[in-house]
Structures are given as structure tokens and as C-alpha cells.
Design a protein around this motif. Structure first.
Motif, PDB file in Angstrom:
ATOM      1  N   VAL A 185       0.863  -1.182   0.000  1.00  0.00           N
ATOM      2  CA  VAL A 185       0.000   0.000   0.000  1.00  0.00           C
ATOM      3  C   VAL A 185       0.903   1.236   0.000  1.00  0.00           C
ATOM      4  N   ARG A 186       0.770   2.061  -1.044  1.00  0.00           N
ATOM      5  CA  ARG A 186       1.660   3.219  -1.201  1.00  0.00           C
ATOM      6  C   ARG A 186       0.843   4.506  -1.292  1.00  0.00           C
ATOM      7  N   PRO A 187       0.538   5.144  -0.161  1.00  0.00           N
ATOM      8  CA  PRO A 187      -0.155   6.435  -0.205  1.00  0.00           C
ATOM      9  C   PRO A 187       0.788   7.523  -0.727  1.00  0.00           C
ATOM     10  N   TYR A 188       0.206   8.535  -1.361  1.00  0.00           N
ATOM     11  CA  TYR A 188       1.043   9.596  -1.918  1.00  0.00           C
ATOM     12  C   TYR A 188       0.298  10.924  -1.932  1.00  0.00           C
ATOM     13  N   LEU A 189       1.069  11.993  -2.011  1.00  0.00           N
ATOM     14  CA  LEU A 189       0.572  13.347  -2.232  1.00  0.00           C
ATOM     15  C   LEU A 189       1.168  13.841  -3.536  1.00  0.00           C
ATOM     16  N   GLY A 190       0.377  14.564  -4.320  1.00  0.00           N
ATOM     17  CA  GLY A 190       0.883  15.016  -5.605  1.00  0.00           C
ATOM     18  C   GLY A 190       0.245  16.314  -6.057  1.00  0.00           C
ATOM     19  N   GLY A 191       0.705  16.790  -7.185  1.00  0.00           N
ATOM     20  CA  GLY A 191       0.151  18.005  -7.756  1.00  0.00           C
ATOM     21  C   GLY A 191       0.434  18.092  -9.242  1.00  0.00           C
ATOM     22  N   ASP A 192      -0.458  18.753  -9.967  1.00  0.00           N
ATOM     23  CA  ASP A 192      -0.315  18.993 -11.403  1.00  0.00           C
ATOM     24  C   ASP A 192      -0.325  20.490 -11.655  1.00  0.00           C
ATOM     25  N   ALA A 193       0.351  20.922 -12.695  1.00  0.00           N
ATOM     26  CA  ALA A 193       0.294  22.321 -13.113  1.00  0.00           C
ATOM     27  C   ALA A 193       0.572  22.383 -14.608  1.00  0.00           C
ATOM     28  N   GLY A 194      -0.231  23.173 -15.321  1.00  0.00           N
ATOM     29  CA  GLY A 194      -0.024  23.282 -16.761  1.00  0.00           C
ATOM     30  C   GLY A 194      -1.181  23.956 -17.454  1.00  0.00           C
ATOM     31  N   MET A 195      -1.455  23.538 -18.683  1.00  0.00           N
ATOM     32  CA  MET A 195      -2.455  24.180 -19.511  1.00  0.00           C
ATOM     33  C   MET A 195      -3.742  23.358 -19.557  1.00  0.00           C
ATOM     34  N   TYR A 196      -4.867  24.064 -19.502  1.00  0.00           N
ATOM     35  CA  TYR A 196      -6.188  23.457 -19.630  1.00  0.00           C
ATOM     36  C   TYR A 196      -6.827  24.018 -20.898  1.00  0.00           C
ATOM     37  N   PHE A 197      -7.099  23.125 -21.851  1.00  0.00           N
ATOM     38  CA  PHE A 197      -7.682  23.523 -23.132  1.00  0.00           C
ATOM     39  C   PHE A 197      -9.159  23.122 -23.161  1.00  0.00           C
ATOM     40  N   SER A 198     -10.013  23.985 -23.687  1.00  0.00           N
ATOM     41  CA  SER A 198     -11.443  23.675 -23.760  1.00  0.00           C
ATOM     42  C   SER A 198     -12.012  24.093 -25.108  1.00  0.00           C
ATOM     43  N   LYS A 199     -13.092  23.388 -25.494  1.00  0.00           N
ATOM     44  CA  LYS A 199     -13.768  23.692 -26.753  1.00  0.00           C
ATOM     45  C   LYS A 199     -15.202  23.198 -26.663  1.00  0.00           C
ATOM     46  N   TYR A 200     -16.141  23.949 -27.252  1.00  0.00           N
ATOM     47  CA  TYR A 200     -17.556  23.602 -27.167  1.00  0.00           C
ATOM     48  C   TYR A 200     -18.196  23.633 -28.547  1.00  0.00           C
ATOM     49  N   ASP A 201     -19.241  22.803 -28.677  1.00  0.00           N
ATOM     50  CA  ASP A 201     -19.860  22.598 -29.979  1.00  0.00           C
ATOM     51  C   ASP A 201     -21.376  22.481 -29.781  1.00  0.00           C
ATOM     52  N   THR A 202     -22.152  23.178 -30.608  1.00  0.00           N
ATOM     53  CA  THR A 202     -23.614  23.079 -30.561  1.00  0.00           C
ATOM     54  C   THR A 202     -24.140  22.629 -31.920  1.00  0.00           C
ATOM     55  N   ARG A 203     -25.038  21.629 -31.905  1.00  0.00           N
ATOM     56  CA  ARG A 203     -25.580  21.092 -33.146  1.00  0.00           C
ATOM     57  C   ARG A 203     -27.102  21.047 -33.100  1.00  0.00           C
ATOM     58  N   PHE A 204     -27.716  21.255 -34.267  1.00  0.00           N
ATOM     59  CA  PHE A 204     -29.162  21.164 -34.415  1.00  0.00           C
ATOM     60  C   PHE A 204     -29.447  20.076 -35.441  1.00  0.00           C
ATOM     61  N   ASN A 205     -30.128  19.006 -34.986  1.00  0.00           N
ATOM     62  CA  ASN A 205     -30.397  17.844 -35.841  1.00  0.00           C
ATOM     63  C   ASN A 205     -29.116  17.311 -36.489  1.00  0.00           C
ATOM     64  N   GLY A 206     -28.044  17.310 -35.705  1.00  0.00           N
ATOM     65  CA  GLY A 206     -26.783  16.768 -36.181  1.00  0.00           C
ATOM     66  C   GLY A 206     -25.914  17.734 -36.949  1.00  0.00           C
ATOM     67  N   ASN A 207     -26.437  18.909 -37.275  1.00  0.00           N
ATOM     68  CA  ASN A 207     -25.673  19.900 -38.033  1.00  0.00           C
ATOM     69  C   ASN A 207     -25.105  20.947 -37.085  1.00  0.00           C
ATOM     70  N   ARG A 208     -23.818  21.201 -37.196  1.00  0.00           N
ATOM     71  CA  ARG A 208     -23.180  22.176 -36.316  1.00  0.00           C
ATOM     72  C   ARG A 208     -23.692  23.579 -36.606  1.00  0.00           C
ATOM     73  N   ILE A 209     -24.091  24.276 -35.535  1.00  0.00           N
ATOM     74  CA  ILE A 209     -24.541  25.666 -35.704  1.00  0.00           C
ATOM     75  C   ILE A 209     -23.585  26.653 -35.033  1.00  0.00           C
TER      76      ILE A 209
END
Length: 203
Positions: free
Chosen positions: A105-129
Motif C-alpha cells: 500500500v503506497r499512499p502519496y501526495l501530488g500536484g499537477d500544473a499546466g495548460m487546460y484547453f477547452s472547446k464547445y460545440d452546438t448542433r441542431f439535428n446533427g448539423n453544427r450551428i
């Protein structure tokens, strides 16, 4: 912006390679799946997974790189018409871990730092609007967990708390470090479960 991104990625890769240069360094590869949720009331769960590579300069200490992708989406159907909204959040980070004990059993403490990328998409009846341009933000995430070692393969369970910083002037890209707005943040927490191959044990 691309030049600064390359500098940050290069710095993280340099640290990883320097650590790997040690004769006693060992590698591990981790595969994870997880669930996360914003701290905003009524927020939906989001699901994702990713991979991380660690280098162990010693048995208790590791540095590495990680990439994950979370997805979210909603679909509305009225009168035979369908409106859907989906998004992705992709953290690409440098990581650091301190293992508190060695053994099964190996407990640990950690941390991350860097870039967070996001993107969003909306579609109507399968077609991107509508489709947003990819956004980038600086983020960090403290972590705590445990690895259950079964030889050279471990089962990993961890909790993580992501903090994503805003960009000044609401710009879509963080660009440079002086564009980070540390007072404007969004937060979400999650649980990850995965497998780790190679646990940094010296030969």
C-alpha cells in the motif's frame, strides 16, 4: 502564444529528461479513468480519462507529464427536433508525486500544473450551428491517493481538485504568464481510478 506554449512544454520536458538521466531512475506509465464535477450548484458530472508518464529519481519521489480529456454534453428533443451541446476539457500538465510509504500500500501526495484547453460545440439535428475557438487557461490541481501494488503493476485510486485560472480581459488564450488572472478561477473536483505499470522500484 504558440511560442510561450512551446517554452512551457520545453521546460517541463527538460525537467523530465534530466530526472531520467539518473542511473537509478525508473519509469512508470499510468492509465486512468475518472469522474469530475464543478463546485457550482446543479453542475453535471463529467467523465474522462488519460495517461501519465512518471520518472522516479528515487523510490519516494516522482516527476512526470500527464494528459487527460473530460467530456460533457446535453441533448434536448422537442417536436422531433434535436439540439445538442457538447464540450471537452483537456489538461496537459507537469506532475510531481511524493510517496509516503513503500510496500503493498503506497499512499502519496501530488500536484499537477499546466495548460487546460477547452472547446464547445452546438448542433441542431446533427448539423453544427456554433463552435467555439479552442480556449487555453493555466491551471493547477493538488492530488492525494493510494496505489495498491501487485508486483510491477498497481491499482491507483486518487482524489483531485482542479483550479483553473481566468485570462485577463477575458481573452480566449492565456498567451503569456502575465495574462493569468489568479483572482478569477473555476474549480472542479474528481476521483480517478487506474492502473500503473512500473512503480519506481530500484533494481
Amino acid at each position: 502564444m504558440k511560442k510561450n506554449m512551446k517554452r512551457w512544454a520545453g521546460a517541463a520536458l527538460t525537467c523530465l529528461l534530466l530526472s531520467a538521466g539518473s542511473a537509478s531512475a525508473q519509469f512508470s506509465l499510468g492509465l486512468q479513468g475518472g469522474i469530475a464535477k464543478s463546485n457550482l450548484e446543479g453542475a453535471n458530472n463529467i467523465y474522462g480519462g488519460g495517461v501519465n508518464l512518471r520518472v522516479f529519481p528515487s523510490e519516494q519521489f516522482a516527476v512526470g507529464l500527464a494528459a487527460k480529456t473530460f467530456t460533457d454534453g446535453k441533448e434536448y428533443s422537442v417536436g422531433g427536433q434535436t439540439l445538442s451541446h457538447s464540450g471537452t476539457l483537456t489538461p496537459v500538465t507537469a506532475t510531481i508525486d511524493l510517496f509516503l510509504y513503500d510496500g503493498v500500500v503506497r499512499p502519496y501526495l501530488g500536484g499537477d500544473a499546466g495548460m487546460y484547453f477547452s472547446k464547445y460545440d452546438t448542433r441542431f439535428n446533427g448539423n453544427r450551428i456554433t463552435e467555439t475557438a479552442r480556449r487555453s487557461h493555466l491551471g493547477a490541481a493538488p492530488r492525494a491517493g493510494v496505489i495498491f501494488s501487485t508486483g510491477n503493476v498497481g491499482i491507483q485510486l486518487e482524489g483531485i481538485y482542479h483550479v483553473i485560472f481566468g485570462n485577463k480581459n477575458n481573452s480566449a488564450q492565456v498567451g503569456t504568464a502575465d495574462n493569468v488572472d489568479f483572482e478569477s478561477t473555476s474549480k472542479f473536483y474528481g476521483v480517478n481510478l487506474g492502473l500503473v505499470f512500473g512503480l519506481g522500484k530500484k533494481k
